[in-house]
Every structure is written in C-alpha cells, then in structure tokens.
Design a protein around this motif. Sequence first.
Motif, PDB file in Angstrom:
ATOM      1  N   HIS A  48      -7.162  -4.876  17.203  1.00  0.00           N
ATOM      2  CA  HIS A  48      -6.193  -5.971  17.039  1.00  0.00           C
ATOM      3  C   HIS A  48      -6.876  -7.207  16.498  1.00  0.00           C
ATOM      4  CE1 HIS A  48      -3.901  -3.980  20.606  1.00  0.00           C
ATOM      5  NE2 HIS A  48      -3.714  -3.343  19.468  1.00  0.00           N
ATOM      6  N   ARG A  49      -8.004  -7.536  17.100  1.00  0.00           N
ATOM      7  CA  ARG A  49      -8.705  -8.757  16.672  1.00  0.00           C
ATOM      8  C   ARG A  49      -9.174  -8.630  15.224  1.00  0.00           C
ATOM      9  NH1 ARG A  49     -10.439  -8.723  22.164  1.00  0.00           N
ATOM     10  NH2 ARG A  49     -12.251  -7.450  21.658  1.00  0.00           N
ATOM     11  N   ALA A  50      -9.710  -7.474  14.875  1.00  0.00           N
ATOM     12  CA  ALA A  50     -10.211  -7.278  13.509  1.00  0.00           C
ATOM     13  C   ALA A  50      -9.086  -7.394  12.484  1.00  0.00           C
ATOM     14  CB  ALA A  50     -10.896  -5.912  13.399  1.00  0.00           C
ATOM     15  N   LEU A  51      -7.953  -6.738  12.760  1.00  0.00           N
ATOM     16  CA  LEU A  51      -6.848  -6.747  11.805  1.00  0.00           C
ATOM     17  C   LEU A  51      -6.189  -8.116  11.726  1.00  0.00           C
ATOM     18  CD1 LEU A  51      -5.241  -3.270  12.567  1.00  0.00           C
ATOM     19  CD2 LEU A  51      -6.533  -3.915  10.551  1.00  0.00           C
ATOM     20  N   GLU A  52      -6.084  -8.821  12.841  1.00  0.00           N
ATOM     21  CA  GLU A  52      -5.459 -10.144  12.820  1.00  0.00           C
ATOM     22  C   GLU A  52      -6.362 -11.174  12.151  1.00  0.00           C
ATOM     23  OE1 GLU A  52      -3.856 -11.415  16.524  1.00  0.00           O
ATOM     24  OE2 GLU A  52      -2.163 -10.033  16.381  1.00  0.00           O
ATOM     25  N   ARG A  53      -7.659 -10.933  12.150  1.00  0.00           N
ATOM     26  CA  ARG A  53      -8.560 -11.807  11.388  1.00  0.00           C
ATOM     27  C   ARG A  53      -8.475 -11.497   9.903  1.00  0.00           C
ATOM     28  NH1 ARG A  53     -12.373 -10.794  15.547  1.00  0.00           N
ATOM     29  NH2 ARG A  53     -13.334  -9.209  14.225  1.00  0.00           N
ATOM     30  N   PHE A  54      -8.417 -10.217   9.587  1.00  0.00           N
ATOM     31  CA  PHE A  54      -8.455  -9.802   8.191  1.00  0.00           C
ATOM     32  C   PHE A  54      -7.194 -10.213   7.438  1.00  0.00           C
ATOM     33  CE2 PHE A  54      -7.132  -6.570   5.068  1.00  0.00           C
ATOM     34  CZ  PHE A  54      -8.121  -6.765   4.109  1.00  0.00           C
ATOM     35  N   ALA A  55      -6.019 -10.019   8.050  1.00  0.00           N
ATOM     36  CA  ALA A  55      -4.757 -10.217   7.326  1.00  0.00           C
ATOM     37  C   ALA A  55      -4.614 -11.626   6.745  1.00  0.00           C
ATOM     38  CB  ALA A  55      -3.572  -9.866   8.223  1.00  0.00           C
ATOM     39  N   ALA A 291      -8.014  -4.387  -7.013  1.00  0.00           N
ATOM     40  CA  ALA A 291      -8.930  -5.001  -6.046  1.00  0.00           C
ATOM     41  C   ALA A 291      -8.324  -6.245  -5.405  1.00  0.00           C
ATOM     42  CB  ALA A 291     -10.257  -5.338  -6.719  1.00  0.00           C
ATOM     43  N   ARG A 292      -7.620  -7.019  -6.201  1.00  0.00           N
ATOM     44  CA  ARG A 292      -7.002  -8.233  -5.652  1.00  0.00           C
ATOM     45  C   ARG A 292      -5.949  -7.872  -4.615  1.00  0.00           C
ATOM     46  NH1 ARG A 292      -6.477 -11.232 -11.588  1.00  0.00           N
ATOM     47  NH2 ARG A 292      -8.653 -10.827 -12.117  1.00  0.00           N
ATOM     48  N   SER A 293      -5.225  -6.800  -4.855  1.00  0.00           N
ATOM     49  CA  SER A 293      -4.213  -6.362  -3.904  1.00  0.00           C
ATOM     50  C   SER A 293      -4.836  -5.687  -2.694  1.00  0.00           C
ATOM     51  CB  SER A 293      -3.243  -5.389  -4.588  1.00  0.00           C
ATOM     52  OG  SER A 293      -2.573  -6.009  -5.657  1.00  0.00           O
ATOM     53  N   ALA A 294      -5.943  -5.002  -2.898  1.00  0.00           N
ATOM     54  CA  ALA A 294      -6.533  -4.215  -1.813  1.00  0.00           C
ATOM     55  C   ALA A 294      -7.390  -5.050  -0.867  1.00  0.00           C
ATOM     56  CB  ALA A 294      -7.381  -3.076  -2.399  1.00  0.00           C
ATOM     57  N   THR A 295      -8.307  -5.815  -1.421  1.00  0.00           N
ATOM     58  CA  THR A 295      -9.289  -6.517  -0.577  1.00  0.00           C
ATOM     59  C   THR A 295      -9.390  -8.002  -0.868  1.00  0.00           C
ATOM     60  OG1 THR A 295     -11.044  -5.928  -2.158  1.00  0.00           O
ATOM     61  CG2 THR A 295     -10.710  -4.448  -0.281  1.00  0.00           C
ATOM     62  N   ALA A 344      -3.118  -0.331  -0.535  1.00  0.00           N
ATOM     63  CA  ALA A 344      -2.923  -0.613   0.891  1.00  0.00           C
ATOM     64  C   ALA A 344      -2.501  -2.046   1.179  1.00  0.00           C
ATOM     65  CB  ALA A 344      -4.165  -0.270   1.698  1.00  0.00           C
ATOM     66  N   ALA A 345      -2.029  -2.768   0.160  1.00  0.00           N
ATOM     67  CA  ALA A 345      -1.521  -4.117   0.416  1.00  0.00           C
ATOM     68  C   ALA A 345      -0.377  -4.079   1.415  1.00  0.00           C
ATOM     69  CB  ALA A 345      -1.060  -4.766  -0.887  1.00  0.00           C
ATOM     70  N   CYS A 346       0.422  -3.017   1.379  1.00  0.00           N
ATOM     71  CA  CYS A 346       1.556  -2.904   2.305  1.00  0.00           C
ATOM     72  C   CYS A 346       1.090  -2.790   3.746  1.00  0.00           C
ATOM     73  CB  CYS A 346       2.441  -1.722   1.919  1.00  0.00           C
ATOM     74  SG  CYS A 346       1.623  -0.116   1.891  1.00  0.00           S
ATOM     75  N   ALA A 347      -0.087  -2.217   3.971  1.00  0.00           N
ATOM     76  CA  ALA A 347      -0.649  -2.168   5.327  1.00  0.00           C
ATOM     77  C   ALA A 347      -1.263  -3.505   5.697  1.00  0.00           C
ATOM     78  CB  ALA A 347      -1.694  -1.061   5.420  1.00  0.00           C
ATOM     79  N   ASN A 348      -1.928  -4.133   4.725  1.00  0.00           N
ATOM     80  CA  ASN A 348      -2.608  -5.403   5.003  1.00  0.00           C
ATOM     81  C   ASN A 348      -1.654  -6.475   5.493  1.00  0.00           C
ATOM     82  OD1 ASN A 348      -4.858  -4.096   4.005  1.00  0.00           O
ATOM     83  ND2 ASN A 348      -4.863  -5.166   2.055  1.00  0.00           N
ATOM     84  N   ILE A 349      -0.425  -6.451   5.012  1.00  0.00           N
ATOM     85  CA  ILE A 349       0.530  -7.519   5.334  1.00  0.00           C
ATOM     86  C   ILE A 349       1.499  -7.132   6.451  1.00  0.00           C
ATOM     87  CG2 ILE A 349       2.444  -6.927   3.782  1.00  0.00           C
ATOM     88  CD1 ILE A 349       2.373  -9.929   2.933  1.00  0.00           C
ATOM     89  N   CYS A 350       1.442  -5.901   6.916  1.00  0.00           N
ATOM     90  CA  CYS A 350       2.429  -5.373   7.861  1.00  0.00           C
ATOM     91  C   CYS A 350       2.148  -5.845   9.290  1.00  0.00           C
ATOM     92  CB  CYS A 350       2.427  -3.852   7.817  1.00  0.00           C
ATOM     93  SG  CYS A 350       3.527  -3.097   9.014  1.00  0.00           S
ATOM     94  N   SER A 366      -1.446   5.764   5.609  1.00  0.00           N
ATOM     95  CA  SER A 366      -0.966   4.764   6.554  1.00  0.00           C
ATOM     96  C   SER A 366      -0.267   3.630   5.810  1.00  0.00           C
ATOM     97  CB  SER A 366      -2.135   4.214   7.379  1.00  0.00           C
ATOM     98  OG  SER A 366      -3.119   3.640   6.543  1.00  0.00           O
ATOM     99  N   GLY A 367       0.263   2.688   6.572  1.00  0.00           N
ATOM    100  CA  GLY A 367       0.993   1.582   5.980  1.00  0.00           C
ATOM    101  C   GLY A 367       2.391   2.002   5.557  1.00  0.00           C
ATOM    102  N   ALA A 368       3.116   1.071   4.957  1.00  0.00           N
ATOM    103  CA  ALA A 368       4.507   1.339   4.576  1.00  0.00           C
ATOM    104  C   ALA A 368       4.625   2.520   3.623  1.00  0.00           C
ATOM    105  CB  ALA A 368       5.114   0.084   3.949  1.00  0.00           C
ATOM    106  N   ILE A 369       3.715   2.635   2.668  1.00  0.00           N
ATOM    107  CA  ILE A 369       3.797   3.752   1.723  1.00  0.00           C
ATOM    108  C   ILE A 369       3.602   5.078   2.435  1.00  0.00           C
ATOM    109  CG2 ILE A 369       1.348   3.678   1.087  1.00  0.00           C
ATOM    110  CD1 ILE A 369       4.338   4.458  -1.246  1.00  0.00           C
ATOM    111  N   GLY A 370       2.812   5.082   3.494  1.00  0.00           N
ATOM    112  CA  GLY A 370       2.627   6.302   4.270  1.00  0.00           C
ATOM    113  C   GLY A 370       3.915   6.775   4.902  1.00  0.00           C
ATOM    114  N   LEU A 371       4.729   5.835   5.390  1.00  0.00           N
ATOM    115  CA  LEU A 371       6.012   6.201   5.983  1.00  0.00           C
ATOM    116  C   LEU A 371       6.933   6.828   4.943  1.00  0.00           C
ATOM    117  CD1 LEU A 371       6.736   3.029   8.168  1.00  0.00           C
ATOM    118  CD2 LEU A 371       5.365   5.046   8.731  1.00  0.00           C
TER     119      LEU A 371
END
Length: 774
Positions: A48-55, A291-295, A344-350, A366-371
Amino acid sequence: MSNKEHAQANEAQTPTSRPGTARPVPAVHDMPPFAERLQRGLEDENMHRALERFAPSWRQSRQALFEATAAEYGSDYSFVSLRQRLRAAKDEAIAHQQELVARFKEQATAAGAVVYEARSAEDANRYIYELCRRKGITLIVKSKTMVSEEIELNHYLEERGIKAVETDLGEWVAQLDHERPSHMVMPIIHKTRQQVGEVLSRATGREISRENVAEQVAVIRREHRQAFLTAGMGISGANALIAESGTVMLNTNEGNGRMVTSLPPVHVVLAGYDKLLPTFADAMTQIRLLARSATGQPMTSYTTFITGPDRPGKEVHIVLLDNGRSAMRADPRFKEALRCIRCAACANICPPYQQVGGHAFGYIYSGAIGLVVTPFHHGLEAAAGPQSLCVSCNACETVCPVEIPLPSLILDVRSRVVASEGLPWLKRLIFGVLARPRLFDLLTRLAAVGQWPATRGTPYVRYRYLRPFEGLPGLRPLAQLTRWRSLPAFARRPLRDRIGVRANLAATHQEGRRSDEMTVCYFAGCMTDRLYPEMGEAVIQVLERCGLRVVFPRAQHCCGLPALNSGDRQHGVAMAKQTVRMLERALDESGADYIVCASTSCVVTIIQDYLRLFEDLQLQSWLNRTRSLAGRIMDFTSFLLRVLVAQQRLPTLRRLRPGETAPVVTYHDSCQSCNCLGLRTEARQVIRDVLGLELREMRDSDVCCGFGGSTSIEHPEIAERLLERKLRHAEETGATLLVSDNPGCLMHLRGGVDANGRPLRVLHLAQLVAEYLA
C-alpha cells in the motif's frame, strides 16, 4: 526499486542466473482463489505504501513531460495529439490485420526469421518446446514478456525438464519468490528492498543486505552471468511488430533484453497479433507515448530494433499468438482493447489497485485492461471476481495513450458475468423494486417511517443506533457498514413532496411565458429526491432567484445507473427507457429550454452511457431519441457558469452578517465531473470568482473518494481506505467546508465525517451558492 536502479542492474555486465535457483511459478489452476488473493492484498501494508507513493509522483512526472514536450515541439506532440495518432495507427492495424500479418511475415522471412502463427497458448508452448527438443536446449534466458505469463510458458517448460530463467531484475525476484508479476511494467512494485534482500538471501544461501540496493543488484548480476553465457535460447516479447519491414521493436529499462536477444544462438520472440503496427513512423509515435505513460520517463533506457538474425548461424523465431485475440477483434466493442500497448497507466492511476495490488486486481494481466482482456484469454470466470473491484471512476480512460474506453468495457464484462452467473438475490430484489416507480415510492415512504430505531430522528443511520440489533438476522452486515461510514436516512418528505406547483407541468405550461423568460426542467435523480431533498431545494432556489421558471416532472425516477453499474442490463434498460420517455414528455409539456441536473453521475449516465447501451443493443430509435435529449441536458455547475453567470442572471450576493466569518473551502472533484464531463475549473471559478470565497486545494482532489456505488458495499475495506485518505487530505487544508457536485460522493463524504466526528461541513455546490444569494 527505481527506474534508475533497474537500469543500473544491466548497464555494464548484465546479471545472470544459475539454473535451478528459482521455484517454479504456479500454474493458473494452482492460483489462489480471488477472495484469498484479495485478502492478501488488503493485508500487505508495504505494498500500500509503495503504490500510494508511486501513483502521485508518476502522475506529476507524466504530466510534466507531456506539457514540456508540447511546449518545446508544438501541439502536434501533445498527449492529445499523439494519442490520436497512435489510436489511428492501432485501429488501422486491427482493421487490416490479415494484410499486415502477411506483410510482416513476408518481410521478416526475407530477413531470415521464421514466423509461426499460434492459435492457442498450448500451440505456442508446444512450438517452443519442440524447438528446444530439436536443438537439445535445456536452459533458456528470458527478458520481460507478459505474453509468456499469459500462456504459462515457464510452467509448461519446467514440467518437461527445461529451465527458463527470468533475467529482468523484478521478474527474477518474483520467480525466486514463487510469484507472478503484480504489475505489467514493474513486476515487484509490491515489494520493499528489505523483502528483496530476504528473497535473495534465501535463494543464494548467503546473507544479502536488506538495505543496500546496489549490493542486491550486484548479486543479481553475478547470479545471472553464467546463464547468459550457456543458455541455448533467449526469449523476449515485443513492444511492436513493424509490418513494413518485418522488424521487432523492444523497449526496456534494463540491458538484459539485449543480452537475451543477442547472446544465445536461438532467439524466440513471443508477441500477440495486437503488437502489429503498419510503419516505423507509427512505432516512433508509440515510443513517445510508452515510457511517459508507463513510468513517467522521457523514454526507456534501451530501444532495440531486430530485423532477422544478427549473425550467421543465429536463428530468430517469431511466434504470433492469437489466444482469444481473434474473438476480441470480431467483437465490435472489445476490439478496441486490442489497441493496448501494455503501458499499465490504467493500473498506475487506479485507486482500488493501489489498495489491493495486481495479484488481486487482475489475473495474469492486471489493472483495468486486465479486467477487459482476461475473459478472452482465460475465460469469463477468471474475470468475475476482479472486475467487482472497479469503482467506475473513469480515471483509466483519461490516461490511456490509445483511448480505450476501459470503464465501459469493464461494465460490459460485468454484464456478461451477471448474464452467466446471475445477480446476488439482494441486488436482484433491489433493482427489481427500483425499476417499478410506484412500488419504490411506497417502500421508501414506509422505510422513512420505520427507520427510526436506526436513525433516532437524525439524518443518518448510525452504528451506535444499530449496535443493539446486530444479532438480528440480516442486520449485522448493515451494522458493520456503519462502523466507518454513517448511511443516509430516507427523507420523511421527499423532494417531490416539498416543491408544490412546480411538479404540475400542465398547469405551468398553461400559464404562458414571457418572451424573455427561461424555463428549466429539473431532473433531480433518486438520491436527491429520496435522501437529500435539501440539495434539490437549493438547486431550485438558485434557479428561481436567477429569474428562471423551474418545472419538476413528477414522473421522474431513477436513471438506472445503479443497475447498469452492477451489470444488470435488464432493469437498467427498463429505467433508461422510463427516463427518456419522461424527459421527452416533460420538454413537450413545459416548453423548457434546458434540462438541468445537479448529479453529474446521472448526467453522464444519460448523455454517455445510454448512447453506448442503446447502440450496443442495436436499439436505433432509442439511440436517436437519447441523442436528441443529450443536447438539452446540462449539469448544474456548467449551467450556473456558462448560462446564468455568462448571461448575468445571477443576483447580488448577500453580505456577511456581523461577526460572521467567511468559510475556507476545499473542493472534491467527483469522478464523473472531471473524468467524464471534463469539468476541472468550473466549480472553482464559482467558489473563487463568483462567491469570492477562499479555496484551498487538497492533495489529489480528483482521485476517487471510494464510493463507487455498490463497490463500497461489496468491498468496504477498499472504500473505507479511500474515504479516509480523501478526508485526511481535506483536513490538511484547514478548510471548514468540503464541497462537491455529486450526491454519491457527498453521501460517502458526509457519512465518513459523521461516523468519525470530523470538523468538516459537507455541501453540494448548489447549497453553497444558495447560502450566499441575497
């Protein structure tokens, strides 16, 4: 680990690995069930901490890069322009797939590559295994490839005595720890450096630092070196297959990709048909977006183009995989998902993804596209659990670099799950009642009388009132929901009972109109009518104070959003038709100039979701009728600013009373307002420029509050976390007023404030404006 650390891992001497150091990845049939994966995700605080920092940092970096590029090179290089170009290229590839496949095969074969078309995962796996058997290969090195995860290649080969070693830093750590990647671009974003050190220590049999990332990277380099030098085959994915030249394009942040594709005598490229692009120019557009969308990087560290073997004796085999992609392409709705470039931008912002991680929020992808793609690759049952995590915030669509309508496709998956498995009995009962206006009216009026033990006459259903009844059948789940969020009580007098003559359209129409008089048809929505009539009264007060005639069609009811968002098309379509008929009649009887609604969720449902729904069901007449209505419907905020303020209809604002201090306001952007209607500055203009109040921006004001309709009931742990985060950000501003424009968000925010006794007043924008009119 950071992108820099990932890149350092292979810059000089790419890490290598010893065969046999990693346990095999579990097969899909050994994957824990969704409920277990979800619980693990909820309990992983490090993740949780890692993802909330990254987003937040990802969002800032991504936005800054696109803005800087557009400023330096012009609007042709803005995000909007680039995504339109790449979308067009991907759509061309989808429409002309057979011709592009033929062209790619012709060019790749001419360059010395072997191209094999695999219809299924089993077909692709068998081809690679037979190639290994013919060549006597027992050790394979792999660079990052999600397609190999999709077909479970590692598991397939290991069952047959062939060792496949992941050489991507994150992929290898995941492999060592008997895990799948939790993110399509950053496989171990869910792990801390301490956990990585523990995994490496266990795998190598010696103590590896839990803190020193450089030491960990050095260990991985040493462990992989021998495998690179002795492997008989290297397997990679592809970011694009360029049809005009038969070229494979790879974008990586680690040099291991080049080691995998160049050192072994056999190189196998695994890629789906969806990776095809017509030209090099299209590939360059993808590079500018990927790359801009991913990382949030300007570009990846390594961009590699491979056209056939690079030396005599080298073999290049390109396996083009179908595995459900043809079925996706044949579906007029889901073929849009084939545009995906796996950024994976859809996961990064989810927001839910940040709370549970990729192992729960997805299957293989994973992420929205995975669904969206999982039903086509692995069956509908594999997507049934994870799709329930989507809160329909629509953020994923706003950042998708190829404009995939992910939210609506997820709802399509949800409706297919419902068609296959049915609705839970309680939802079926609720939506059945909701689709019958008279029955709904009767039951809500009875509930308003009978709810007293749970409300004690207050506007809330509170836990302290329900606690004595927790032991009664059916009340325990309700009581648990009110531990963290008080629920709204049904109004004793709904809005329709409070507004008198405005509900009589025929009488209003007969009165006649002045030539300069504007008439507005007010569509309140069921939440405002039955739960928050004071919000509706504020809307009417503002409109009438501006000199407008307001009519309220008594036949109005629910727009169908709750049912549609739950995948219940049967009742959702019934309510959609009811709403269209009602609005048509209301316009005809009242001669109204506009339909105004103060619930942006309802507005989006009518002007966007109905269109997609009727189009999908091929109900052309209903589609045309909805299109005619859509041009007359406006949300309250837009109407206030673009019509009332623009035409100078707003009356003088009242002055502060003696001793009264103007409140400090903070604003929450509802998901439908900002992500669907594109409203970003309008409400702020009203608060600052029209009302003259101080507005303090909260962090992540446009991130979902966690309501998500029934998602907050089905997954309360996620909803509670998102709500707590939102209210914490609001309090950090020092504001005393929290304002939004959507009743669903306001229900959620008010409930959280009440349950926890927070010093915040929560208001609809219309209520705030009404308070300041003279």
